[in-house]
Design a protein around this motif. Structure first.
Motif, PDB file in Angstrom:
ATOM      1  N   TRP A  51      11.162  -1.495  -3.018  1.00 32.17           N
ATOM      2  CA  TRP A  51      12.179  -1.134  -2.219  1.00 32.17           C
ATOM      3  C   TRP A  51      13.542  -0.654  -3.102  1.00 32.17           C
ATOM      4  O   TRP A  51      14.152   0.254  -2.407  1.00 32.17           O
ATOM      5  CB  TRP A  51      12.862  -2.585  -1.522  1.00 32.17           C
ATOM      6  N   SER A  52      13.432  -0.794  -4.283  1.00 33.55           N
ATOM      7  CA  SER A  52      14.542  -0.303  -5.150  1.00 33.55           C
ATOM      8  C   SER A  52      14.302   0.833  -5.827  1.00 33.55           C
ATOM      9  O   SER A  52      15.284   1.678  -6.343  1.00 33.55           O
ATOM     10  CB  SER A  52      14.894  -1.321  -6.162  1.00 33.55           C
ATOM     11  N   GLY A  53      13.088   1.329  -5.577  1.00 35.12           N
ATOM     12  CA  GLY A  53      12.699   2.714  -5.970  1.00 35.12           C
ATOM     13  C   GLY A  53      12.356   2.653  -7.582  1.00 35.12           C
ATOM     14  O   GLY A  53      11.735   3.333  -8.233  1.00 35.12           O
ATOM     15  N   SER A  54      12.426   1.301  -8.222  1.00 32.09           N
ATOM     16  CA  SER A  54      12.055   0.983  -9.726  1.00 32.09           C
ATOM     17  C   SER A  54      10.492   1.335 -10.224  1.00 32.09           C
ATOM     18  O   SER A  54      10.254   1.460 -11.237  1.00 32.09           O
ATOM     19  CB  SER A  54      12.729  -0.221 -10.271  1.00 32.09           C
ATOM     20  N   THR A  55       9.771   0.891  -9.091  1.00 29.06           N
ATOM     21  CA  THR A  55       8.389   0.780  -9.462  1.00 29.06           C
ATOM     22  C   THR A  55       7.656   1.674  -8.522  1.00 29.06           C
ATOM     23  O   THR A  55       8.000   1.601  -7.206  1.00 29.06           O
ATOM     24  CB  THR A  55       8.107  -0.689  -9.128  1.00 29.06           C
ATOM     25  N   THR A  56       6.556   2.380  -8.974  1.00 31.62           N
ATOM     26  CA  THR A  56       5.723   3.280  -8.121  1.00 31.62           C
ATOM     27  C   THR A  56       4.146   2.945  -8.698  1.00 31.62           C
ATOM     28  O   THR A  56       4.109   2.256  -9.469  1.00 31.62           O
ATOM     29  CB  THR A  56       6.076   4.680  -8.271  1.00 31.62           C
ATOM     30  N   ALA A  57       3.354   3.191  -7.692  1.00 31.09           N
ATOM     31  CA  ALA A  57       2.115   3.206  -7.688  1.00 31.09           C
ATOM     32  C   ALA A  57       1.253   4.293  -7.229  1.00 31.09           C
ATOM     33  O   ALA A  57       1.726   4.942  -6.132  1.00 31.09           O
ATOM     34  CB  ALA A  57       1.487   1.744  -7.205  1.00 31.09           C
ATOM     35  N   TYR A  58       0.164   4.785  -7.844  1.00 27.57           N
ATOM     36  CA  TYR A  58      -0.502   6.007  -7.356  1.00 27.57           C
ATOM     37  C   TYR A  58      -2.067   5.724  -7.477  1.00 27.57           C
ATOM     38  O   TYR A  58      -2.709   4.912  -8.235  1.00 27.57           O
ATOM     39  CB  TYR A  58      -0.307   7.164  -8.193  1.00 27.57           C
ATOM     40  N   ALA A  59      -2.819   6.476  -6.413  1.00 26.31           N
ATOM     41  CA  ALA A  59      -4.250   6.357  -6.301  1.00 26.31           C
ATOM     42  C   ALA A  59      -4.563   7.239  -7.627  1.00 26.31           C
ATOM     43  O   ALA A  59      -3.699   8.288  -7.932  1.00 26.31           O
ATOM     44  CB  ALA A  59      -4.854   7.052  -5.115  1.00 26.31           C
ATOM     45  N   ASP A  60      -5.817   6.916  -8.151  1.00 24.34           N
ATOM     46  CA  ASP A  60      -6.319   7.855  -9.458  1.00 24.34           C
ATOM     47  C   ASP A  60      -6.276   9.187  -8.987  1.00 24.34           C
ATOM     48  O   ASP A  60      -5.982  10.098  -9.763  1.00 24.34           O
ATOM     49  CB  ASP A  60      -7.423   7.372  -9.763  1.00 24.34           C
ATOM     50  N   SER A  61      -6.504   9.580  -7.749  1.00 23.37           N
ATOM     51  CA  SER A  61      -7.155  10.880  -7.297  1.00 23.37           C
ATOM     52  C   SER A  61      -5.576  11.703  -7.253  1.00 23.37           C
ATOM     53  O   SER A  61      -5.733  13.132  -7.175  1.00 23.37           O
ATOM     54  CB  SER A  61      -7.472  11.001  -5.925  1.00 23.37           C
ATOM     55  N   VAL A  62      -4.473  11.120  -7.291  1.00 22.72           N
ATOM     56  CA  VAL A  62      -3.420  11.829  -7.158  1.00 22.72           C
ATOM     57  C   VAL A  62      -2.331  11.836  -8.038  1.00 22.72           C
ATOM     58  O   VAL A  62      -1.237  12.466  -8.292  1.00 22.72           O
ATOM     59  CB  VAL A  62      -2.719  11.682  -5.847  1.00 22.72           C
ATOM     60  N   LYS A  63      -2.855  10.832  -9.255  1.00 28.22           N
ATOM     61  CA  LYS A  63      -1.677  10.613 -10.240  1.00 28.22           C
ATOM     62  C   LYS A  63      -1.402  11.808 -10.825  1.00 28.22           C
ATOM     63  O   LYS A  63      -2.445  12.622 -11.442  1.00 28.22           O
ATOM     64  CB  LYS A  63      -2.690   9.462 -11.097  1.00 28.22           C
ATOM     65  N   GLY A  64      -0.481  12.020 -11.382  1.00 28.46           N
ATOM     66  CA  GLY A  64       0.078  13.299 -12.199  1.00 28.46           C
ATOM     67  C   GLY A  64       0.356  14.532 -11.431  1.00 28.46           C
ATOM     68  O   GLY A  64       0.701  15.555 -11.729  1.00 28.46           O
ATOM     69  N   ARG A  65      -0.127  14.534 -10.062  1.00 26.31           N
ATOM     70  CA  ARG A  65       0.177  15.596  -9.096  1.00 26.31           C
ATOM     71  C   ARG A  65       1.050  15.389  -8.110  1.00 26.31           C
ATOM     72  O   ARG A  65       1.924  16.110  -7.728  1.00 26.31           O
ATOM     73  CB  ARG A  65      -1.143  15.972  -8.575  1.00 26.31           C
ATOM     74  N   PHE A  66       1.191  14.040  -7.604  1.00 26.45           N
ATOM     75  CA  PHE A  66       1.821  13.607  -6.456  1.00 26.45           C
ATOM     76  C   PHE A  66       2.999  12.634  -7.228  1.00 26.45           C
ATOM     77  O   PHE A  66       2.775  11.926  -7.911  1.00 26.45           O
ATOM     78  CB  PHE A  66       1.119  12.737  -5.628  1.00 26.45           C
TER      79      PHE A  66
END
Length: 124
Positions: A51-66
């Motif tokens: 909610w604060s924008g301080s933490t994010t998570a990504y699927a491995d398939s998009v990490k580094g691109r999205f």
């Protein structure tokens, strides 16, 4: 209510930025996620942001691109998609998690509110 937009047709290697505008709830206090669903496939997790924008998570398939980001003053969440690949072709959905736990969730059933999707098509 969540409204996603910004999809379209792009060549492989190109970029798109999706937006998800929220209204009617205090979405600025919710974790937010992006999911996608390709024809004949299950809906899959793409990215999430606290909610604060301080933490994010990504699927491995998009990490580094999205990159997922949010502007709580505008009640909007973004998904910047770079180096797009044909396998990124799908309908993209934004979703809100109102329970706001300590961990960002990656299961679609854990999200409470969903917007209509926006089509992203990547040509080879």
């Amino acid at each position: 209510q969540l409204q996603a937009c910004g999809g379209g047709l792009v060549q492989a290697g190109g970029s798109l930025r999706l937006s998800c505008a929220a209204s009617g709830h205090t979405f600025s206090t919710y974790h937010m996620g992006w999911f996608r669903q390709a024809p004949g496939k299950e809906r899959e997790f793409v990215a999430a942001i606290s909610w604060s924008g301080s933490t994010t998570a990504y699927a491995d398939s998009v990490k580094g691109r999205f990159t997922i980001s949010r502007d709580n003053a505008k009640n909007t969440v973004y998904l910047q998609m770079n180096s797009l690949k044909p396998e990124d072709t799908a309908v993209y959905y934004c979703a809100a998690d109102r329970h706001v736990g300590a961990v960002l969730l990656t299961m679609s059933r854990s999200y409470d509110y969903w917007g209509h999707g926006t089509q992203v098509t990547v040509s080879s």
